[in-house]
Write an enzyme that holds these catalytic residues in place. Structure first.
Site, mmCIF file in Angstrom:
data_model
loop_
_atom_site.group_PDB
_atom_site.id
_atom_site.type_symbol
_atom_site.label_atom_id
_atom_site.label_comp_id
_atom_site.label_asym_id
_atom_site.label_seq_id
_atom_site.Cartn_x
_atom_site.Cartn_y
_atom_site.Cartn_z
ATOM 1 N N PHE A 178 34.125 48.264 53.141
ATOM 2 C CA PHE A 178 34.281 49.440 52.269
ATOM 3 C C PHE A 178 32.945 50.094 51.931
ATOM 4 O O PHE A 178 32.905 51.207 51.434
ATOM 5 C CB PHE A 178 35.064 49.081 50.999
ATOM 6 N N THR B 130 41.957 39.954 39.480
ATOM 7 C CA THR B 130 42.907 40.646 38.597
ATOM 8 C C THR B 130 43.449 41.868 39.343
ATOM 9 O O THR B 130 43.185 43.006 38.946
ATOM 10 C CB THR B 130 42.213 41.090 37.294
ATOM 11 N N TYR C 68 33.559 37.007 44.923
ATOM 12 C CA TYR C 68 32.421 37.923 45.037
ATOM 13 C C TYR C 68 31.627 38.020 43.738
ATOM 14 O O TYR C 68 30.447 38.347 43.750
ATOM 15 C CB TYR C 68 32.915 39.317 45.464
ATOM 16 N N CYS D 153 37.812 47.277 43.310
ATOM 17 C CA CYS D 153 37.827 47.552 41.867
ATOM 18 C C CYS D 153 38.125 48.986 41.433
ATOM 19 O O CYS D 153 38.896 49.170 40.493
ATOM 20 C CB CYS D 153 36.516 47.090 41.261
ATOM 21 N N PHE E 158 28.801 44.008 36.102
ATOM 22 C CA PHE E 158 28.597 45.361 36.621
ATOM 23 C C PHE E 158 27.969 45.388 38.007
ATOM 24 O O PHE E 158 27.600 46.447 38.508
ATOM 25 C CB PHE E 158 27.730 46.176 35.650
HETATM 26 P P1 NAD Z 1 37.799 37.259 44.445
HETATM 27 O O1 NAD Z 1 39.205 37.428 44.863
HETATM 28 O O2 NAD Z 1 36.690 37.374 45.446
HETATM 29 O O3 NAD Z 1 37.622 35.819 43.747
HETATM 30 C C1 NAD Z 1 38.524 35.285 42.827
HETATM 31 C C2 NAD Z 1 38.682 33.791 43.109
HETATM 32 O O4 NAD Z 1 39.432 33.194 42.060
HETATM 33 C C3 NAD Z 1 39.446 33.465 44.397
HETATM 34 O O5 NAD Z 1 38.617 32.695 45.250
HETATM 35 C C4 NAD Z 1 40.690 32.679 43.919
HETATM 36 O O6 NAD Z 1 41.042 31.624 44.793
HETATM 37 C C5 NAD Z 1 40.203 32.135 42.592
HETATM 38 N N1 NAD Z 1 41.286 31.779 41.665
HETATM 39 C C6 NAD Z 1 42.356 32.518 41.271
HETATM 40 N N2 NAD Z 1 43.092 31.854 40.364
HETATM 41 C C7 NAD Z 1 42.482 30.663 40.152
HETATM 42 C C8 NAD Z 1 42.755 29.556 39.312
HETATM 43 N N3 NAD Z 1 43.795 29.541 38.481
HETATM 44 N N4 NAD Z 1 41.918 28.491 39.366
HETATM 45 C C9 NAD Z 1 40.859 28.476 40.189
HETATM 46 N N5 NAD Z 1 40.538 29.517 41.003
HETATM 47 C C10 NAD Z 1 41.339 30.601 40.988
HETATM 48 O O7 NAD Z 1 37.560 38.295 43.269
HETATM 49 P P2 NAD Z 1 36.179 38.980 42.804
HETATM 50 O O8 NAD Z 1 35.883 40.145 43.687
HETATM 51 O O9 NAD Z 1 35.160 37.944 42.608
HETATM 52 O O10 NAD Z 1 36.631 39.583 41.401
HETATM 53 C C11 NAD Z 1 36.876 38.745 40.291
HETATM 54 C C12 NAD Z 1 36.965 39.604 39.045
HETATM 55 O O11 NAD Z 1 35.715 40.263 38.816
HETATM 56 C C13 NAD Z 1 38.010 40.728 39.114
HETATM 57 O O12 NAD Z 1 38.570 40.892 37.848
HETATM 58 C C14 NAD Z 1 37.185 41.947 39.474
HETATM 59 O O13 NAD Z 1 37.782 43.139 39.012
HETATM 60 C C15 NAD Z 1 35.894 41.684 38.748
HETATM 61 N N6 NAD Z 1 34.702 42.326 39.328
HETATM 62 C C16 NAD Z 1 34.508 42.345 40.675
HETATM 63 C C17 NAD Z 1 33.365 42.903 41.214
HETATM 64 C C18 NAD Z 1 33.127 42.957 42.693
HETATM 65 O O14 NAD Z 1 32.183 43.608 43.092
HETATM 66 N N7 NAD Z 1 33.921 42.310 43.518
HETATM 67 C C19 NAD Z 1 32.382 43.407 40.356
HETATM 68 C C20 NAD Z 1 32.587 43.354 38.973
HETATM 69 C C21 NAD Z 1 33.760 42.803 38.479
HETATM 70 C C1 UGA Z 2 31.644 49.139 41.793
HETATM 71 C C2 UGA Z 2 30.624 49.489 40.700
HETATM 72 O O1 UGA Z 2 29.557 50.241 41.292
HETATM 73 C C3 UGA Z 2 30.078 48.235 40.046
HETATM 74 O O2 UGA Z 2 29.205 48.593 38.980
HETATM 75 C C4 UGA Z 2 31.240 47.408 39.511
HETATM 76 O O3 UGA Z 2 30.770 46.214 38.948
HETATM 77 C C5 UGA Z 2 32.193 47.101 40.644
HETATM 78 O O4 UGA Z 2 32.659 48.330 41.230
HETATM 79 C C6 UGA Z 2 33.404 46.343 40.229
HETATM 80 O O5 UGA Z 2 33.826 46.390 39.098
HETATM 81 O O6 UGA Z 2 33.938 45.709 41.137
HETATM 82 P P1 UGA Z 2 31.509 48.275 44.303
HETATM 83 O O7 UGA Z 2 32.955 48.619 44.330
HETATM 84 O O8 UGA Z 2 31.078 46.943 44.765
HETATM 85 O O9 UGA Z 2 30.954 48.416 42.810
HETATM 86 O O10 UGA Z 2 30.677 49.342 45.154
HETATM 87 P P2 UGA Z 2 30.151 50.840 44.860
HETATM 88 O O11 UGA Z 2 28.744 50.901 45.275
HETATM 89 O O12 UGA Z 2 30.459 51.306 43.503
HETATM 90 O O13 UGA Z 2 31.002 51.680 45.897
HETATM 91 C C7 UGA Z 2 32.402 51.872 45.741
HETATM 92 C C8 UGA Z 2 32.915 52.828 46.811
HETATM 93 O O14 UGA Z 2 32.475 54.164 46.563
HETATM 94 C C9 UGA Z 2 32.439 52.477 48.208
HETATM 95 O O15 UGA Z 2 33.484 52.633 49.132
HETATM 96 C C10 UGA Z 2 31.338 53.481 48.449
HETATM 97 O O16 UGA Z 2 31.113 53.733 49.799
HETATM 98 C C11 UGA Z 2 31.889 54.700 47.719
HETATM 99 N N1 UGA Z 2 30.842 55.666 47.340
HETATM 100 C C12 UGA Z 2 29.884 55.322 46.445
HETATM 101 C C13 UGA Z 2 30.857 56.932 47.891
HETATM 102 O O17 UGA Z 2 31.732 57.259 48.702
HETATM 103 N N2 UGA Z 2 29.883 57.819 47.520
HETATM 104 C C14 UGA Z 2 28.915 57.505 46.632
HETATM 105 O O18 UGA Z 2 28.060 58.364 46.344
HETATM 106 C C15 UGA Z 2 28.922 56.211 46.085
#
Ligand code: NAD
Ligand code: UGA
Length: 465
Positions: A339, A93, A13, A277, A163
């Site tokens: 979510f 992670t 993602y 997260c 972010f």
């Molecule tokens: P995700 O699970 O969607 O993607 C991670 C990918 O990494 C998977 O496809 C997995 O197969 C791959 N992977 C794992 N180990 C590997 C390896 N050794 N070599 C190659 N590929 C490998 O996770 P995500 O939601 O993209 O989150 C990634 C990181 O970013 C996390 O630390 C998360 O906390 C952070 N983050 C996520 C969001 C979000 O909105 N999802 C926002 C900000 C930060």
């Molecule tokens: C959140 C942060 O907003 C991002 O800045 C960050 O990068 C990310 O986590 C991350 O580290 O993964 P995300 O989890 O994608 O993003 O979505 P949010 O919009 O933050 O919503 C999180 C949860 O809170 C959802 O279930 C949402 O429905 C809920 N929420 C949010 C509420 O219930 N009320 C609100 O007013 C806002």
């Protein structure tokens, strides 16, 4: 140093959308996204861009424009690393499920694997960028692995947390409030920081690109999520008080949000926050605080998660109590499983816990979500529930059509704030339900007056019935 080749480990993602944006804004940079998961890479390469593995508004257009031009998805991890000057680590992670720190600490095994692989493959100097969310001081461990396992090449580590929020990823990447880059204050460290600043400066105004030391950058990411989640838990804590006192949480939120010091965002009462997260990152923060012996700090932040668990349980209990203290063999329809809206991600979705609670009370659950597929719903529940798959499949039905999902239901629970739910023919839904027909709005999405006028017994989080 001018960067012309980037590799991102992790096509999830974060990795997918982030690299698609860099590829679009920097046509002079070759961007290769690598992942061990072959199915995921195949989906990213699907000739029909509507089949890419992640649903985000605007993402398929971005991929259509850049894929095959300067954006590539592949399982050839080593080649990707070897051919790039800068390597982003964007792997998952999750919270540890075993051993020391189980249920709290971040599981860094994927990060360590990446570091070892980079060390093994690299033949020339590389900049390694932490894109994943990591505990403060992880860069120290990565540097150690790289320096002691590698073949003498120089590595610079940067922290560049992401972010973006799901559902608005493309917009957030296009127009970020800030980009944060942490690095070592040495000449080489500064050079690496500048190289990454130059990439973002292709579309982000320089005054929004913030540079700090490594530890501030790592800790700021966990802190930002903790602050956001805390706002949701704070308003959710008040939602319960509103229900008891006749105050309306939407009115309270509006009244306090107009104070510019408080601000209007993240004040929406809900069935509880979900996502991959918030919970993981706060638990990690709590674990870090505890490991430094800072117990009060740990307890303070842990309460944000405790409140969230309470809110989910409270929502489920309210359904049971309102349906005359039993939901056994009753059909409860969940509208929404993701979510939040505009994503196909259901990780840690409140819907999973609420469904699990109701399944223990022997309810039948029907689910409709515009973007989450049946297989995902079942696997989410399987993970949490000890029920046999065959038993689960008898109690849970996932529908492709919302009207069918609601047919003969005793109650509807709104779990995700998808816009389309507002425009349904609610009279038609009402006519085909068991009477009395209940709606439990976990998102404050529907108009209570309108629903009550149709005949529903309607309740929403944070307002008295
Ligand atoms: P995700 O699970 O969607 O993607 C991670 C990918 O990494 C998977 O496809 C997995 O197969 C791959 N992977 C794992 N180990 C590997 C390896 N050794 N070599 C190659 N590929 C490998 O996770 P995500 O939601 O993209 O989150 C990634 C990181 O970013 C996390 O630390 C998360 O906390 C952070 N983050 C996520 C969001 C979000 O909105 N999802 C926002 C900000 C930060
Ligand atoms: C959140 C942060 O907003 C991002 O800045 C960050 O990068 C990310 O986590 C991350 O580290 O993964 P995300 O989890 O994608 O993003 O979505 P949010 O919009 O933050 O919503 C999180 C949860 O809170 C959802 O279930 C949402 O429905 C809920 N929420 C949010 C509420 O219930 N009320 C609100 O007013 C806002």
């Amino acid at each position: 140093m001018k960067i012309t080749s980037i590799c991102c480990i992790g096509a999830g993602y974060v990795g997918g959308p982030t690299m698609a944006m860099i590829a679009q804004k920097c046509p002079h940079i070759k961007v290769t996204v690598v992942d061990l998961n072959e199915d995921r890479i195949n989906a990213w390469n699907d000739p029909d861009v509507n089949n890419i593995p992640i649903y985000e508004p605007g993402l398929s257009a971005l991929v259509a424009e850049t894929r095959g031009r300067n954006l590539f998805f592949t399982t050839e991890v080593e080649k990707g690393i070897d051919e790039s000057q800068m390597i982003f680590i964007s792997v998952n992670t999750p919270t540890k499920t075993y051993g020391l720190g189980k249920g709290m600490a971040a599981d860094l095994k994927y990060i360590e694997l990446c570091a070892r692989q980079i060390a093994m493959v690299a033949k020339d100097d590389k900049i390694v960028v932490e894109k994943s969310t990591l505990p403060v001081r992880t860069a120290e461990a990565i540097q150690n692995i790289l320096d002691n396992t590698g073949n003498g090449v120089q590595f610079q580590i940067l922290s560049n947390p992401e972010f973006l929020a799901e559902g608005t990823a493309v917009e957030d990447l296009h127009n970020p409030d800030r980009v944060l880059i942490g690095g070592n204050p040495t000449p080489r460290g500064t050079q690496a920081i500048n190289a990454l600043v130059e990439i973002y400066a292709n579309w982000v105004p320089k005054d929004r690109i913030l540079t700090t030391n490594l530890w501030s950058s790592e800790l700021s990411k966990l802190t930002a999520n903790a602050y956001l989640a805390q706002r949701v838990s704070s308003i959710n804590a008040l939602s319960e008080l509103c229900e008891r006192t006749g105050a309306d949480v939407n009115e309270v939120a509006r009244a306090i949000g107009m104070d510019s010091r408080i601000g209007p965002k993240f004040l929406k009462a809900s069935v509880g926050f979900g996502g991959s997260c918030f919970q993981k990152d706060i638990l990690n923060l709590v674990y870090i605080a505890k490991s430094y012996g800072l117990n009060e700090v740990a307890d303070y932040w842990e309460q944000v998660v405790i409140m969230n668990d309470h809110q989910k349980r409270r929502f489920a209990n309210n359904i049971i109590q309102t349906l005359y203290n039993t939901v056994a063999d009753k059909k409860i329809t969940f509208l929404g499983w993701a979510f939040k809206k505009d994503t196909n991600d259901s990780r840690e979705s409140a819907a999973i816990n609420v469904a699990d609670h109701l399944l223990h009370e022997k309810a039948n659950i029907a689910v409709f979500d515009p973007k989450v597929r049946s297989k995902q719903v079942i696997s989410d529940l399987q993970y949490l529930n000890e029920m046999e798959l065959s038993e689960l499949e008898k109690s849970v039905a996932v529908f492709e059509d919302p009207y069918q999902a609601c047919e003969k239901a005793h109650a509807i629970a709104i779990m995700t704030e998808w816009d389309e739910f507002k425009n349904y023919d609610w009279k038609k839904i009402y006519d085909n339900m068991q009477k009395p027909a209940f709606i439990f709005d976990g998102r404050n999405l529907l108009d209570p007056e309108k629903m009550r006028a149709i005949g529903f017994i309607f309740s929403a989080v944070g307002s008295a019935r």
